[in-house]
Design an enzyme around this catalytic site. Structure first.
Site, short mmCIF file in Angstrom:
data_model
loop_
_atom_site.label_atom_id
_atom_site.label_comp_id
_atom_site.label_asym_id
_atom_site.label_seq_id
_atom_site.Cartn_x
_atom_site.Cartn_y
_atom_site.Cartn_z
CG ASP A 1 4.66 -5.07 9.15
OD1 ASP A 1 3.66 -5.80 9.01
OD2 ASP A 1 5.03 -4.23 8.32
CG HIS B 1 13.06 -4.34 9.04
ND1 HIS B 1 13.08 -2.98 8.82
CD2 HIS B 1 11.77 -4.68 9.18
CE1 HIS B 1 11.84 -2.51 8.86
NE2 HIS B 1 11.03 -3.52 9.06
CG HIS C 1 5.37 -2.24 13.72
ND1 HIS C 1 4.66 -1.13 13.33
CD2 HIS C 1 6.25 -2.49 12.73
CE1 HIS C 1 5.11 -0.73 12.14
NE2 HIS C 1 6.08 -1.53 11.76
#
Ligand code: ZN
Length: 526
Positions: free
Chosen positions: A323, A377, A467
């Site tokens: 992500d 985000h 991530h």
């Protein structure tokens, strides 16, 4: 023809009305029998040419050896143009051709160009204007080639780009430029040739960055032939070289290119290498497939590998997901995945995509799945439906423009979703993907910890959250991928793991027999 208004005819003079009506009728008949195209600059005494005449003595094709053949639209019977009506926030000046008996071509161009302007506006916060005009690069043998030249202007100034479409007058099929190439393998070979030979119009030698060239549709969307039959590939300004270098292109000689062409490509080459004195589409298409073409043209890659079946009990599938990227070190991650022939899913965020567009392109080209993780985000559950939609649409447009791929998965930041997010994502065709294993790699920046959580958490059907913006996670990649590989896991994309998904629905795992549960409560930075 001008229509008579009812008031202009006196109701008390029936004879005059009849005479007028007869005159109008005679005028219509005269118009109908006039050969179409006569008003396109041909002198009346010149006899109309048949297709056979054209076959006998084709004049030479016209154009620059570094560019696509140019066909004068005045030689195409009845050719005119239409202007796109666009109701977005930026001014758009876009024209496209209208040719008698080729209505499906105009309909397709209208849809396609409208979508292009919308995507430019959605993807570019500094969008100023969009202009595009058309030219013809072939009109022969039942084929029409339309080359669009567009100028997108944003806060950094204007940039020119090109797209070339191919239309079959008999079947009404329209084709992207990659359909000229026989298959994905041939497009890969072409990409290798282009890496060796591409140059720019205005830049110094070596201006083309060969590392950013990939065999995908968004890059190979303008191809055709020069008058000698060499294949010409051209790239938008700024796409594979600095924008200041202008148009980037490669010319692949006819014999070499010949080995890469599809049947359509060979027909197109034959059509683009004769001069056109008169082209007429005599009748509407035999089969109007409403623009549908069969099969997927090269350069459009699937997020699913048909050779892998996760429902097979002997195949243990796991989905690695990354992500918030892409990050500056994501290419290192891609190197390791490639080494192990492993696939992953990248839930990308908009601003990093703007910063690292070539990484998104590469990940897509190497078979990974790209999915939507919003522009910036936010917590989507606290936003209005319109704001959720606008936020996600920007990233859809960014990734589409970079790769030609329309994402069908998204992940809400923080895993935070609600009914509004479900409704908007359902409407946008996006399934919501959460996770079954959280490595908490954003919090615990220790490579061995990240690695062991991913590996020990893995099970058949697991969706593992990481991530790719953290160096410690990038550093953990090799041990994770090699260990999962050694344990017999097949690392697949989320779409591969889940099979078909329902837009709006929330998925946390690909394990078929486990009821979907809420993911484990986690911290802030998902
Ligand atoms: Zn996130």
């Amino acid at each position: 023809m001008k229509k008579q208004s009812p008031s202009s005819m006196a109701p008390d003079r029936p004879l005059l009305t009849v005479v007028l009506a007869l005159l109008v009728l005679a005028g219509m008949v005269l118009l109908a029998v006039r050969p179409s195209g006569e008003d396109e600059g041909r002198s009346p005494e010149e006899p109309p040419r048949s297709a056979a005449d054209e076959e006998e003595a084709p004049p030479p094709a016209v154009g620059d050896p570094d560019g696509l053949t140019v066909v004068d639209p005045a030689h195409v019977a009845g050719a005119g143009e239409a202007e796109l009506s666009y109701d977005g926030a930026i001014p758009a000046s876009v024209t496209y051709p209208v040719i008698p008996n080729a209505e499906p071509l105009s309909d397709f161009l209208e849809r396609e160009l409208g979508a292009e302007v919308r995507a430019f506006e959605a993807a570019s916060p500094g969008a100023v204007s969009f202009e595009a005009e058309w030219s013809l690069t072939a009109a022969h043998g039942g084929l029409v080639g339309v080359r669009m030249t567009r100028v997108e202007t944003d806060s950094e100034g204007p940039r020119e780009g090109y797209t070339t479409y191919w239309y079959d007058t008999a079947t009404a099929e329209h084709h992207p430029s990659t359909a000229l190439i026989a298959g994905q393998r041939e497009l890969e070979r072409l990409n290798d040739l282009v890496r060796e030979t591409a140059v720019t119009a205005d830049g110094p030698p070596g201006a083309v960055d060969t590392a950013v060239l990939h065999p995908i549709s968004s890059l190979y969307d303008s191809m055709g032939f020069n008058p000698a039959g060499d294949l010409v590939v051209e790239f938008d300004a700024g796409q594979v070289a600095p924008a200041s270098a202008g148009r980037a292109y490669a010319v692949v000689d006819a014999p070499t290119a010949g080995e890469l062409l599809s049947d359509l490509g060979a027909r197109v080459r034959d059509a683009a290498t004769v001069g056109v004195e008169r082209f007429e589409i005599a009748a509407p298409p035999l089969a109007d497939k409403d623009g549908q073409r069969e099969g997927r043209p090269p350069g459009h890659l699937a997020a699913v590998d048909e050779g892998v079946d996760c429902s097979d009990p002997d195949t243990r599938c796991v989905a690695l997901t990354y992500d918030d990227g892409p990050g500056g070190r994501t290419p290192e991650l891609l190197d390791v995945l490639a080494e192990y022939d492993a696939r992953a899913t990248f839930f990308v965020t908009g601003y990093p995509v703007m910063e690292h567009p070539h990484t998104v392109r590469r990940a897509y080209a190497e078979g990974h799945e790209i999915a939507n993780h919003t522009l910036d985000h936010p917590d989507l559950a606290r936003m209005s439906p319109d704001a959720v939609r606008a936020n996600l649409e920007t990233v859809q447009a960014l990734v589409y423009r970079e790769t030609g791929y329309t994402m069908d998965l998204m992940r809400p930041p923080y895993g935070s979703t609600n009914e509004t997010v479900a409704e908007v994502t359902a409407d946008m065709g996006l399934a919501q993907i959460l996770w079954s294993v959280d490595t908490n790699d954003w919090r615990d920046r220790k490579t061995p910890v990240v690695s062991s959580r991913a590996v020990e958490g893995a099970s058949d059907g697991a969706i593992i959250l990481m991530h790719d913006i953290h160096g410690t996670t990038i550093d953990a990649t090799r041990s994770i991928v090699s260990e999962l590989d050694a344990r017999g896991y097949t690392m697949v994309t989320v779409s591969q793991l889940l099979g078909s998904t329902t837009p709006g629905e929330v998925y946390t795992t690909g394990t078929p027999d486990t009821p979907e549960g809420e993911p484990e409560e986690t911290g802030e930075n998902v």
